[in-house]
Motif scaffolding. Sequence first.
Motif, PDB file in Angstrom:
ATOM      1  N   ASP A 115      13.817 -32.989  26.247  1.00  0.00           N
ATOM      2  CA  ASP A 115      14.039 -31.924  25.259  1.00  0.00           C
ATOM      3  C   ASP A 115      12.890 -30.922  25.273  1.00  0.00           C
ATOM      4  O   ASP A 115      13.099 -29.714  25.123  1.00  0.00           O
ATOM      5  CB  ASP A 115      14.188 -32.510  23.855  1.00  0.00           C
ATOM      6  CG  ASP A 115      15.563 -33.129  23.633  1.00  0.00           C
ATOM      7  OD1 ASP A 115      16.473 -32.830  24.413  1.00  0.00           O
ATOM      8  OD2 ASP A 115      15.717 -33.905  22.674  1.00  0.00           O
ATOM      9  N   LEU A 116      11.671 -31.413  25.443  1.00  0.00           N
ATOM     10  CA  LEU A 116      10.491 -30.550  25.538  1.00  0.00           C
ATOM     11  C   LEU A 116       9.885 -30.596  26.932  1.00  0.00           C
ATOM     12  O   LEU A 116       9.421 -29.576  27.446  1.00  0.00           O
ATOM     13  CB  LEU A 116       9.421 -30.985  24.522  1.00  0.00           C
ATOM     14  CG  LEU A 116       9.809 -30.957  23.043  1.00  0.00           C
ATOM     15  CD1 LEU A 116       8.670 -31.541  22.203  1.00  0.00           C
ATOM     16  CD2 LEU A 116      10.107 -29.537  22.582  1.00  0.00           C
ATOM     17  N   SER A 117       9.876 -31.776  27.517  1.00  0.00           N
ATOM     18  CA  SER A 117       9.283 -31.957  28.840  1.00  0.00           C
ATOM     19  C   SER A 117      10.249 -31.524  29.931  1.00  0.00           C
ATOM     20  O   SER A 117      11.434 -31.299  29.681  1.00  0.00           O
ATOM     21  CB  SER A 117       8.892 -33.426  29.034  1.00  0.00           C
ATOM     22  OG  SER A 117      10.035 -34.263  28.895  1.00  0.00           O
ATOM     23  N   ASP A 118       9.715 -31.413  31.139  1.00  0.00           N
ATOM     24  CA  ASP A 118      10.531 -31.046  32.296  1.00  0.00           C
ATOM     25  C   ASP A 118      11.415 -32.233  32.645  1.00  0.00           C
ATOM     26  O   ASP A 118      10.920 -33.304  32.990  1.00  0.00           O
ATOM     27  CB  ASP A 118       9.624 -30.681  33.473  1.00  0.00           C
ATOM     28  CG  ASP A 118      10.401 -30.161  34.673  1.00  0.00           C
ATOM     29  OD1 ASP A 118      11.646 -30.299  34.691  1.00  0.00           O
ATOM     30  OD2 ASP A 118       9.773 -29.626  35.601  1.00  0.00           O
ATOM     31  N   VAL A 119      12.713 -32.041  32.548  1.00  0.00           N
ATOM     32  CA  VAL A 119      13.642 -33.146  32.778  1.00  0.00           C
ATOM     33  C   VAL A 119      13.505 -33.712  34.185  1.00  0.00           C
ATOM     34  O   VAL A 119      13.760 -34.888  34.435  1.00  0.00           O
ATOM     35  CB  VAL A 119      15.103 -32.696  32.524  1.00  0.00           C
ATOM     36  CG1 VAL A 119      15.555 -31.678  33.566  1.00  0.00           C
ATOM     37  CG2 VAL A 119      16.029 -33.895  32.473  1.00  0.00           C
ATOM     38  N   GLN A 120      13.061 -32.888  35.148  1.00  0.00           N
ATOM     39  CA  GLN A 120      12.882 -33.362  36.518  1.00  0.00           C
ATOM     40  C   GLN A 120      11.684 -34.298  36.642  1.00  0.00           C
ATOM     41  O   GLN A 120      11.580 -35.064  37.591  1.00  0.00           O
ATOM     42  CB  GLN A 120      12.686 -32.171  37.461  1.00  0.00           C
ATOM     43  CG  GLN A 120      13.841 -31.182  37.470  1.00  0.00           C
ATOM     44  CD  GLN A 120      15.137 -31.819  37.914  1.00  0.00           C
ATOM     45  OE1 GLN A 120      15.141 -32.684  38.800  1.00  0.00           O
ATOM     46  NE2 GLN A 120      16.245 -31.409  37.321  1.00  0.00           N
ATOM     47  N   GLU A 121      10.769 -34.211  35.654  1.00  0.00           N
ATOM     48  CA  GLU A 121       9.557 -35.025  35.707  1.00  0.00           C
ATOM     49  C   GLU A 121       9.681 -36.305  34.887  1.00  0.00           C
ATOM     50  O   GLU A 121       8.725 -37.062  34.781  1.00  0.00           O
ATOM     51  CB  GLU A 121       8.363 -34.209  35.193  1.00  0.00           C
ATOM     52  CG  GLU A 121       8.043 -32.983  36.016  1.00  0.00           C
ATOM     53  CD  GLU A 121       7.554 -33.337  37.398  1.00  0.00           C
ATOM     54  OE1 GLU A 121       6.906 -34.391  37.546  1.00  0.00           O
ATOM     55  OE2 GLU A 121       7.816 -32.574  38.341  1.00  0.00           O
ATOM     56  N   VAL A 122      10.818 -36.506  34.263  1.00  0.00           N
ATOM     57  CA  VAL A 122      10.991 -37.681  33.403  1.00  0.00           C
ATOM     58  C   VAL A 122      11.295 -38.902  34.257  1.00  0.00           C
ATOM     59  O   VAL A 122      12.437 -39.152  34.627  1.00  0.00           O
ATOM     60  CB  VAL A 122      12.118 -37.463  32.368  1.00  0.00           C
ATOM     61  CG1 VAL A 122      12.276 -38.710  31.510  1.00  0.00           C
ATOM     62  CG2 VAL A 122      11.807 -36.268  31.494  1.00  0.00           C
ATOM     63  N   ALA A 123      10.256 -39.653  34.593  1.00  0.00           N
ATOM     64  CA  ALA A 123      10.416 -40.835  35.433  1.00  0.00           C
ATOM     65  C   ALA A 123      10.668 -42.046  34.535  1.00  0.00           C
ATOM     66  O   ALA A 123       9.806 -42.886  34.305  1.00  0.00           O
ATOM     67  CB  ALA A 123       9.169 -41.051  36.285  1.00  0.00           C
TER      68      ALA A 123
END
Length: 450
Positions: A337-345
């Motif tokens: 929601d706030l963070s880069d969804v591609q970086e959500v490991a």
Amino acid sequence: MFDGLRRFWKGVMRMFGYTTLKNIVGKDITLSDKMIDAINDWKNMMNGQAEWVTDYVKSLKIEDGICREFADAVLIEMESNVSIERLDKAYQKSIADLNENLQDGLGLGSLVLKPIGGDKAEFITADKFIPIAFGDDGKPRDIGFLTVKRVGENDYFTRFERHYFVNGNLTIENKCYHSQDPSDIGQICSLEEIQEWSEINPGPVTYPGMTQMDFGYYRNPIKNKVDGSSCGVSIFESARELIQKADIQGARLDWEYESGERAIHVDSRALKVDKKTGRLGMAKLNRRLYRGLNLEDGKDRELFREYSPEMRDEAYKRGLEEYKREIEFNVGLAYGDLSDVQEVAKTATEVKTSKIRKYNRVTAIQSNLKDCLQDFVAGLAFYNGLYSSGYEFSCDFKDSILVDEETERQQDRADVASGFMQPWEYRMKWYNEDETTAKKMVSKQANLIE
């Protein structure tokens, strides 16, 4: 558009402290100095003026992002109406700007939606009203509203409008104060001093049969750990320190880019004197790219030397994204929601859990908002002479946060079955696996089936 009352307002919480407010009311009030300071702090954070913001550290406006994300999720599929057409028309007009005002309410902890006659209403956030006392249901049973108007350069008039109950019936009274200092309430005076207030009945006026407040009150579904009262707490209060860390990390990242810009160190012999300014420079060259130096390495003398440091931005980005994910966890948002969804490991279970966490918080907000809107409609009916008309209020919310994900999963499964999507692509998307792992797992499953 929302047709609310426009006020000249410099922020009552900064103007008057607990002692002054207590003197205005004439007795102890629920709103404490701790809450006044907390509301001021939340307001400064939302305005990009948190105490840690400097010339070096800028606000990333994460607070706005949190409030906007929750408001959008709460209201995206809300359907509400009133059974009487005249009331419904006034209601729909009043909530036209509900989203942006709810964002302020989420940020400052609470919000009042107050009818002001006919089809007009105003949104009043926690920095503009005084909770004097709360009932067992957590709603105000005694509250004051302060409206400040400046006349000329040095005259300030403050109208104090108080709503409370006498023998179980709504009672409203108005007082006016005059001062030549915006930080001082001044002395009591007549409402007739201000033309638009001259026809207001100072009261107190009691309305028999009106057994509830004439406005809707919204409070965030968060336990108050500031002073333990029933006053609302900001939706991002639990992540305050993390937001500070994220802002500082953002400043580090900006500095890495600025300090890492390529430059050419130039020997003073390669520079020319500007006849107009008398300064050394190089014609037709970017001033940021060149720096004049006296370069000498032992016996060798160079006219030019490039300065191009190694960039460390990826490390700073990873740190910033981690702070954002921690903020998402603390306030109840879903990962991405706030963070880069591609970086959500994260694993599929963690992602689903974060969706449920957001769903639970949004549902709690919707429940409190529904109560607020229902009470607002009662106030609207009261001012339109329809309080006992038998009107009905309806308000429904959709469960889109979880439903949409399951619908998307089903569509992706159908695409895999039809050959439009590879099984390993499905695993990458829903199990957060990299391509190599996803293909390996698909191959392993295929061998088991054989």
